[in-house]
Scaffold this motif. Sequence first.
Motif, PDB file in Angstrom:
ATOM      1  N   ASP A 140      -7.020  11.056   1.052  1.00 20.97           N
ATOM      2  CA  ASP A 140      -6.030   9.984   1.050  1.00 20.97           C
ATOM      3  C   ASP A 140      -5.740   9.502   2.469  1.00 20.97           C
ATOM      4  O   ASP A 140      -5.605   8.296   2.721  1.00 20.97           O
ATOM      5  CB  ASP A 140      -4.734  10.450   0.388  1.00 20.97           C
TER       6      ASP A 140
ATOM      7  N   HIS B 294      -4.652  -3.366  -4.466  1.00 21.15           N
ATOM      8  CA  HIS B 294      -4.529  -2.093  -3.754  1.00 21.15           C
ATOM      9  C   HIS B 294      -5.876  -1.629  -3.220  1.00 21.15           C
ATOM     10  O   HIS B 294      -5.988  -1.160  -2.079  1.00 21.15           O
ATOM     11  CB  HIS B 294      -3.948  -1.027  -4.686  1.00 21.15           C
TER      12      HIS B 294
ATOM     13  N   THR C  36      -6.400  -1.252   0.777  1.00 22.17           N
ATOM     14  CA  THR C  36      -6.741   0.050   1.357  1.00 22.17           C
ATOM     15  C   THR C  36      -7.985  -0.057   2.228  1.00 22.17           C
ATOM     16  O   THR C  36      -8.026   0.449   3.355  1.00 22.17           O
ATOM     17  CB  THR C  36      -6.966   1.073   0.231  1.00 22.17           C
TER      18      THR C  36
ATOM     19  N   ALA D 222       0.833  -1.209   0.000  1.00 23.42           N
ATOM     20  CA  ALA D 222       0.000   0.000   0.000  1.00 23.42           C
ATOM     21  C   ALA D 222       0.867   1.258   0.000  1.00 23.42           C
ATOM     22  O   ALA D 222       0.558   2.247  -0.668  1.00 23.42           O
ATOM     23  CB  ALA D 222      -0.935   0.001   1.202  1.00 23.42           C
ATOM     24  N   ALA D 223       1.983   1.224   0.733  1.00 24.31           N
ATOM     25  CA  ALA D 223       2.890   2.382   0.775  1.00 24.31           C
ATOM     26  C   ALA D 223       3.523   2.624  -0.592  1.00 24.31           C
ATOM     27  O   ALA D 223       3.705   3.771  -1.013  1.00 24.31           O
ATOM     28  CB  ALA D 223       3.968   2.167   1.836  1.00 24.31           C
TER      29      ALA D 223
ATOM     30  N   THR E 263      -6.547   5.572   3.820  1.00 28.45           N
ATOM     31  CA  THR E 263      -5.526   4.669   4.354  1.00 28.45           C
ATOM     32  C   THR E 263      -5.714   4.377   5.839  1.00 28.45           C
ATOM     33  O   THR E 263      -4.943   3.612   6.413  1.00 28.45           O
ATOM     34  CB  THR E 263      -4.126   5.271   4.143  1.00 28.45           C
TER      35      THR E 263
ATOM     36  N   CYS F 178       2.184   1.848  -3.523  1.00 26.85           N
ATOM     37  CA  CYS F 178       1.126   2.407  -4.375  1.00 26.85           C
ATOM     38  C   CYS F 178       0.913   3.878  -4.063  1.00 26.85           C
ATOM     39  O   CYS F 178       0.671   4.697  -4.958  1.00 26.85           O
ATOM     40  CB  CYS F 178      -0.176   1.636  -4.175  1.00 26.85           C
ATOM     41  N   ARG F 179       0.997   4.244  -2.791  1.00 28.24           N
ATOM     42  CA  ARG F 179       0.774   5.627  -2.373  1.00 28.24           C
ATOM     43  C   ARG F 179       1.878   6.545  -2.887  1.00 28.24           C
ATOM     44  O   ARG F 179       1.623   7.653  -3.356  1.00 28.24           O
ATOM     45  CB  ARG F 179       0.706   5.682  -0.849  1.00 28.24           C
ATOM     46  N   SER F 180       3.136   6.085  -2.786  1.00 30.59           N
ATOM     47  CA  SER F 180       4.265   6.950  -3.144  1.00 30.59           C
ATOM     48  C   SER F 180       4.622   6.864  -4.620  1.00 30.59           C
ATOM     49  O   SER F 180       5.241   7.772  -5.169  1.00 30.59           O
ATOM     50  CB  SER F 180       5.487   6.578  -2.309  1.00 30.59           C
TER      51      SER F 180
END
Length: 304
Positions: free
Chosen positions: A135, A65, A69, A10-11, A139, A13-15
């Motif tokens: 966001d 993802h 999430t 997940a991190a 999360t 995908c976020r960054s």
Amino acid sequence: MTLDDLRVFAAVCRSGSLSGAARDLGCTQSAVSQHVKRLERELGLSLLERQPRGVATTSAGRLLHMAVTEGLGRIDQAVRRIEELARAEGGSVRVTTGATTVRHFMAAAVVDFRRRFPRASLEFQTETSSRGCFDALTTGAVDLAWITLRPAGGSVEQRPVVHLPWSLAVAAGDPLAAKSRIEPVDLQDARLIGLPENSTARIQLGSRLAESGIRPIFDTSVTDWDTAILLAELGLGHAVVPTLPEWTGPGHPDLRLIPIPALPALTAGWAVRRWDALSPLARAFADTVAHHCARRAGKSSTIW
């Protein structure tokens, strides 16, 4: 696969990159890569594809993802609810919002809430846009987000709290300062101070002016309304802004806030993942803020 694998994925995908996720998580890029590879071995499909700058999710990665999430957010909320039940009223409320929101909308509510729940803690996370707040909600990083409301949809619930009429902020010596009201046509070709282009409030303002055939020029960008109003007060430009109570009254003799009644009011309020899943403390804080906003507006109850 483990929860750690899913959190790391997940991190990423976020960054949008392995290195960015490593920085966010405080670990090495190699460790991040190992977590992703373990997921891919388990599932038998590639989840990420490398690009010139960072990575992008494959179709399988996008499916995972979305599920991660939602799932991790609910797990985090459940764990926090259980911890708060164990500590009675000694839990915490995590709120994300803009830099100046507490000053304008929450100051009295924070004092009231702390008086009622002295063992509870409040954690504020500052974001520069409603997108960032959404966001953080998605999360599971926060319980509540104070935002400019946007059209319903997505994975969060929104509730309006305040409706803010639009005004034109100008210096007292500006030629427009003598007007009792501003019409949209007065803003044609005006050069304005505004929020960033991707902010919800800027998008809403632009569309509402466009409905009147007006396309002003935003040649100065700031991150919050307070800065826009301050620059206008100093005579450095004009700013179309919500009428914020802290800027009205005798404390700002060099500022004029001239109403623009033709523009529909801007609506601000709460966003949550699921209202019925909110902890009692978080709900109490949200209700307290709404109550004080309603009192300031001269109403006897909240507007929800």
